[in-house]
Design an enzyme around this catalytic site. Sequence first.
Site, mmCIF file in Angstrom:
data_model
loop_
_atom_site.group_PDB
_atom_site.id
_atom_site.type_symbol
_atom_site.label_atom_id
_atom_site.label_comp_id
_atom_site.label_asym_id
_atom_site.label_seq_id
_atom_site.Cartn_x
_atom_site.Cartn_y
_atom_site.Cartn_z
ATOM 1 N N LYS A 53 -29.850 -26.308 22.555
ATOM 2 C CA LYS A 53 -30.209 -25.552 23.766
ATOM 3 C C LYS A 53 -30.960 -24.279 23.384
ATOM 4 O O LYS A 53 -31.980 -23.946 23.976
ATOM 5 C CB LYS A 53 -28.944 -25.230 24.583
ATOM 6 C CG LYS A 53 -28.363 -26.459 25.269
ATOM 7 C CD LYS A 53 -26.971 -26.220 25.821
ATOM 8 C CE LYS A 53 -26.377 -27.532 26.351
ATOM 9 N NZ LYS A 53 -24.964 -27.423 26.751
ATOM 10 N N GLN A 97 -19.893 -23.248 27.115
ATOM 11 C CA GLN A 97 -19.823 -24.583 26.513
ATOM 12 C C GLN A 97 -18.378 -25.080 26.543
ATOM 13 O O GLN A 97 -17.464 -24.397 26.080
ATOM 14 C CB GLN A 97 -20.360 -24.530 25.074
ATOM 15 C CG GLN A 97 -20.475 -25.875 24.412
ATOM 16 C CD GLN A 97 -21.510 -26.791 25.073
ATOM 17 O OE1 GLN A 97 -22.618 -26.361 25.376
ATOM 18 N NE2 GLN A 97 -21.146 -28.039 25.315
ATOM 19 N N ASP A 120 -25.257 -24.551 34.991
ATOM 20 C CA ASP A 120 -24.657 -25.881 34.830
ATOM 21 C C ASP A 120 -24.357 -26.516 36.181
ATOM 22 O O ASP A 120 -24.054 -27.713 36.249
ATOM 23 C CB ASP A 120 -23.347 -25.773 34.034
ATOM 24 C CG ASP A 120 -23.572 -25.954 32.534
ATOM 25 O OD1 ASP A 120 -24.518 -26.671 32.171
ATOM 26 O OD2 ASP A 120 -22.790 -25.380 31.754
#
Length: 316
Positions: A53, A97, A120
Amino acid sequence: MPATLLDGAKLAAQIKDEVALETRALAAQGLRPGLAAVLVGHDPASEIYVRNKIKTCEQLSIYSEKIMPPETITTAEMIALVDELNARDDIDGILVQLPLPKQVDAKRVLLEVLPEKDVDGFHPMNVGYLSTQRPGSVPCTPAGVMEILRRSGIEVAGQEAVVVGRSDIVGKPVAMLLTNANATVTICHSKTRDLPGVCRRADILVAAIGKAGMVTRDFVRPGATVIDVGINRVTEATEFARFFAGDAKREADFAAKGSTLVGDVHPEVAQVAGALTPVPGGVGPLTIAMLMSNTVKAMKLRRGASTNAPAMSAKN
Ligand code: NDP
């Protein structure tokens, strides 16, 4: 005739090119989107995801920051960390995460991320926006599934879609997106009766299960589009042979690495499906591309709103 393979890597590259054009246009106005990735602990898969990422941010001129708190962090400390990122104007997207260590209440932490920075798309506010068709962040993998369908010219409106899996991260949002795009959607899960029979109704079949090769050819109506979200690592030689016996390229890969990736869809499905996403190289590459796209969108929505604010207060 074998299924057309839907090349996710190529589509992801297209999306990243489009994002790069946007970041260039923003840079010309002195603006730069920013993404903060919070990584706790040393889960090898999470480390690879975060590294990829950050690397993609660099390629697309998105500012990125990797924050690695100690593994002993508490829920309260994680909340304080998220609050700091919420308050920073240069950070447009916050990515926590998962998985988080056991002592941390992950649901509570995700709730703390400002919905406008929740790239997200996991915050209940964004889930509600998706359900009521308002602008907001859409979870990256489901958004990637829709981009594959759209960019491959696969008709969704009026089609029978079957989604196997009902997780908050993949199955439910995919089903919601397909519903919003006017498909007739059935959601299946571990308690569904006659799963192969229900799946055979599908013009579009999405597998998000987490079980290697579970969707076999008897699940698939000839000519259907099959989207395989699953990523499963196969290390056992007997299991490998069940999927890839006679596939010289895979055999060489397995011999070299001692493992290979297989989706939730058995490779034999390529003999009946009309179109199929491969694993690897199908849905996977779209996930990061959509995260980049979400970060730029989040920046435009949030900073756009803040530039409008003085004009509104001047009027009042
Ligand atoms: P979850 O484990 O959260 O959900 C799995 C779903 O599959 C559940 O709804 C479960 O049903 C259902 N299921 C499990 N077994 C069966 C069965 N035998 N028959 C029917 N349904 C079943 O997984 P995720 O949604 O997080 O992930 C799914 C897959 O997608 C995984 O392989 C994951 O690695 C992959 N993934 C890929 C990404 C990418 O970038 N390509 C991103 C995210 C995930 P129930 O609810 O009844 O338990």
